[in-house]
Design a protein around this motif. Structure first.
Motif, short mmCIF file in Angstrom:
data_model
loop_
_atom_site.label_atom_id
_atom_site.label_comp_id
_atom_site.label_asym_id
_atom_site.label_seq_id
_atom_site.Cartn_x
_atom_site.Cartn_y
_atom_site.Cartn_z
N PRO A 2 0.92 -1.26 0.00
CA PRO A 2 0.06 0.09 0.01
C PRO A 2 1.02 1.12 -0.11
CG PRO A 2 -0.81 -1.62 1.81
CD PRO A 2 0.65 -2.05 1.38
N ARG A 3 0.28 2.41 -0.55
CA ARG A 3 1.09 3.47 -0.56
C ARG A 3 1.50 4.07 0.71
NH1 ARG A 3 1.26 6.26 -4.83
NH2 ARG A 3 1.76 8.30 -3.49
N ASP A 4 0.77 3.92 1.89
CA ASP A 4 1.23 4.34 3.28
C ASP A 4 2.23 3.37 3.71
OD1 ASP A 4 -0.34 1.99 3.88
OD2 ASP A 4 -1.85 3.38 4.90
N SER A 5 2.70 2.43 3.05
CA SER A 5 3.65 1.58 3.80
C SER A 5 4.97 1.47 2.96
CB SER A 5 3.18 0.22 3.92
OG SER A 5 2.81 -0.53 2.50
N PHE A 6 4.95 2.71 1.98
CA PHE A 6 6.39 2.87 1.33
C PHE A 6 7.30 3.30 2.31
CE2 PHE A 6 8.54 5.93 -1.82
CZ PHE A 6 9.45 4.84 -2.13
N PRO A 7 8.49 2.90 2.31
CA PRO A 7 9.45 3.43 3.31
C PRO A 7 9.86 4.67 3.02
CG PRO A 7 9.87 1.10 2.96
CD PRO A 7 8.83 1.61 1.71
N ARG A 8 9.58 5.93 3.53
CA ARG A 8 9.95 7.33 3.21
C ARG A 8 11.47 7.56 3.29
NH1 ARG A 8 5.42 11.38 4.88
NH2 ARG A 8 6.63 12.69 3.12
N ILE A 9 12.17 6.72 4.08
CA ILE A 9 13.54 7.10 3.84
C ILE A 9 14.28 6.01 3.44
CG2 ILE A 9 15.71 7.66 5.34
CD1 ILE A 9 14.05 9.54 6.98
N GLY A 10 14.93 5.80 2.51
CA GLY A 10 15.52 4.68 1.98
C GLY A 10 17.28 4.90 1.93
N LEU A 11 17.99 3.92 1.38
CA LEU A 11 19.24 4.05 1.28
C LEU A 11 19.75 4.36 -0.12
CD1 LEU A 11 22.14 3.88 2.84
CD2 LEU A 11 22.30 1.31 1.88
N GLY A 12 20.29 5.36 -0.38
CA GLY A 12 20.84 5.69 -1.71
C GLY A 12 22.21 4.99 -1.78
N THR A 13 22.68 4.50 -2.87
CA THR A 13 24.04 3.51 -3.08
C THR A 13 24.85 4.11 -4.02
OG1 THR A 13 23.09 1.98 -4.53
CG2 THR A 13 22.68 1.76 -2.23
N TYR A 14 24.80 5.41 -4.55
CA TYR A 14 25.66 5.76 -5.75
C TYR A 14 27.08 6.06 -4.79
CZ TYR A 14 28.32 8.52 -9.04
OH TYR A 14 29.13 8.81 -10.02
N ARG A 144 3.27 9.20 -19.39
CA ARG A 144 2.17 8.64 -18.82
C ARG A 144 1.16 8.22 -19.80
NH1 ARG A 144 -0.26 12.77 -16.42
NH2 ARG A 144 -2.08 11.41 -15.54
N GLU A 145 1.15 8.76 -20.94
CA GLU A 145 0.39 8.28 -22.11
C GLU A 145 0.63 7.16 -22.69
OE1 GLU A 145 0.42 11.29 -25.08
OE2 GLU A 145 -0.62 12.82 -23.93
N VAL A 146 1.93 6.57 -22.54
CA VAL A 146 2.39 5.30 -23.11
C VAL A 146 2.42 4.32 -21.90
CG1 VAL A 146 4.29 4.13 -24.05
CG2 VAL A 146 3.98 6.47 -24.64
N LEU A 147 2.68 4.62 -20.83
CA LEU A 147 2.74 3.74 -19.65
C LEU A 147 1.39 3.04 -19.22
CD1 LEU A 147 5.04 5.41 -17.03
CD2 LEU A 147 5.65 3.20 -18.39
N GLU A 148 1.47 1.80 -19.49
CA GLU A 148 -0.04 1.01 -18.93
C GLU A 148 -0.02 0.83 -17.45
OE1 GLU A 148 0.20 -2.66 -21.42
OE2 GLU A 148 0.18 -1.39 -23.11
N ALA A 149 1.14 0.51 -16.89
CA ALA A 149 1.32 0.42 -15.53
C ALA A 149 1.24 1.95 -14.69
CB ALA A 149 2.57 -0.31 -14.97
N PRO A 150 0.47 1.96 -13.68
CA PRO A 150 0.64 3.56 -13.15
C PRO A 150 1.81 3.78 -12.32
CG PRO A 150 -0.42 1.50 -11.32
CD PRO A 150 -0.05 0.99 -12.61
N GLU A 173 -0.65 16.04 -7.63
CA GLU A 173 -2.07 16.17 -8.52
C GLU A 173 -2.05 14.62 -9.05
OE1 GLU A 173 -3.37 18.16 -12.77
OE2 GLU A 173 -1.49 18.79 -11.75
N HIS A 174 -1.04 13.92 -9.52
CA HIS A 174 -1.22 12.85 -10.22
C HIS A 174 -0.97 11.44 -9.28
CE1 HIS A 174 -1.66 14.79 -14.23
NE2 HIS A 174 -0.90 15.42 -13.79
N ASP A 175 -0.74 12.06 -8.21
CA ASP A 175 -0.87 10.62 -7.16
C ASP A 175 0.31 9.73 -7.34
OD1 ASP A 175 -1.72 9.31 -4.78
OD2 ASP A 175 -3.13 7.90 -5.91
N HIS A 176 1.53 10.19 -7.41
CA HIS A 176 2.63 9.29 -7.15
C HIS A 176 3.73 9.79 -6.28
CE1 HIS A 176 3.48 12.20 -10.71
NE2 HIS A 176 4.91 12.18 -10.08
N TRP A 177 4.84 9.09 -6.01
CA TRP A 177 5.71 9.68 -5.02
C TRP A 177 6.82 10.54 -5.90
CZ3 TRP A 177 5.33 9.13 0.06
CH2 TRP A 177 4.57 8.29 0.53
N LEU A 178 7.14 11.54 -5.26
CA LEU A 178 8.65 12.02 -5.66
C LEU A 178 9.63 11.67 -4.49
CD1 LEU A 178 9.25 14.32 -7.92
CD2 LEU A 178 9.35 15.86 -5.92
N VAL A 179 10.63 10.98 -5.10
CA VAL A 179 11.65 10.36 -4.53
C VAL A 179 12.89 11.24 -4.73
CG1 VAL A 179 13.36 8.34 -3.98
CG2 VAL A 179 10.86 8.19 -4.59
#
Length: 270
Positions: A2-14, A144-150, A173-179
């Motif tokens: 679910p969206r509310d369980s997305f871990p909002r602090i992750g580990l960047g590895t570059y 977004r016009e080409v992607l079939e997955a949200p 507005e479009h209900d996705h995460w900005l990471v």
């Protein structure tokens, strides 16, 4: 997930060198509580990230794993994208990732020829979600016009010196995460007086204040890089730092603007 369980602090590895360190770093991060790990084909560390995942006692199903391909110069042409995606999975040692990003909308990237391969990977179960990285609002509309997955996430540089108001609003507005990658502006936020003032007020570090500012936005997550256990723990603790309206106003008043990752092929330079 679910969206509310997305871990909002992750580990960047570059990292520019010592890519092998990420085997130990990922294992340590999972030990201290991280559940979101981000890598990319071009980082050349996916095999070590995979080793860290396998060495950890944390169940793979409890880890949100993301990677990226189609950099501005890899693979060589759009027809190679399926092999590039399979290569990411092979190096990571997994059957599927939780999130697969298009890394840059440049080089071989063309929405009509590249994105169908991402749709195929989604349908085949090779990725559970699709993301984009370093896009403009116009390019997001086109994709977004080409992607079939949200569209699940858009990953961009974001920090108090590059607040990305337009892309934050677009994500809401479009209900996705900005990471947010480079969420500490490679350490430049540490010397900003406004951030130092808020950090002193809360007995926190400037890094924690910057991360808490990011998390004060709806639909924003962050993937700071950290290699020491102490910094990993401090970054995670930022999720518990509550900034008040005065703090947010103080940070939002910063008039300095700076992009630390300013690739010539970035669409903002076209």
């Amino acid at each position: 997930m679910p969206r509310d369980s997305f871990p909002r602090i992750g580990l960047g590895t570059y990292s520019d060198d010592n890519r092998e360190q990420w085997a130990d770093n990922v294992q340590t991060a999972l030990e201290v509580g991280y559940r979101h790990v981000d890598t990319a084909q071009v980082y050349e560390n996916e095999q070590y990230v995979g080793e860290g995942l396998r060495s950890s006692a944390v169940d793979r199903n409890d880890i949100f794993l993301s990677t990226k391909t189609v950099h501005h110069n890899v693979p060589a042409e759009p027809a190679d994208v399926p092999d590039a995606i399979d290569g990411c999975l092979e190096r990571l040692g997994v059957d599927a990732v939780d999130l697969l990003y298009v890394h840059w909308p440049s080089g071989i990237y063309d929405h009509e020829t590249v994105l169908p391969h991402y749709n195929d990977a989604y349908e085949a179960g090779k990725t559970r979600r699709i993301g984009l990285s370093n896009f403009t609002p116009e390019l997001l509309d086109e994709a977004r016009e080409v992607l079939e997955a949200p569209l699940f996430a858009h990953q961009v540089e974001m920090h108090p010196l590059l607040p990305q108001e337009e892309l934050v609003a677009y994500a809401q507005e479009h209900d996705h995460w900005l990471v947010a990658y480079s969420p500490l502006a490679k350490g430049e936020v540490f010397d900003v007086p406004e951030i130092q003032d808020v950090a002193d007020k809360h007995d926190a570090t400037p890094a924690q204040v910057s991360l808490a500012w990011l998390l004060s936005h709806d639909n924003v997550a962050a993937i700071p890089k950290a290699s020491s256990r102490e910094h990993m723990q401090q970054n995670l603790a930022a999720a518990d730092l509550e900034l008040d309206d005065d703090d947010l106003e103080r940070i939002n008043s910063i008039d300095r603007r700076h992009r630390v990752i300013d690739a010539g092929h970035g669409p903002w330079n076209w």
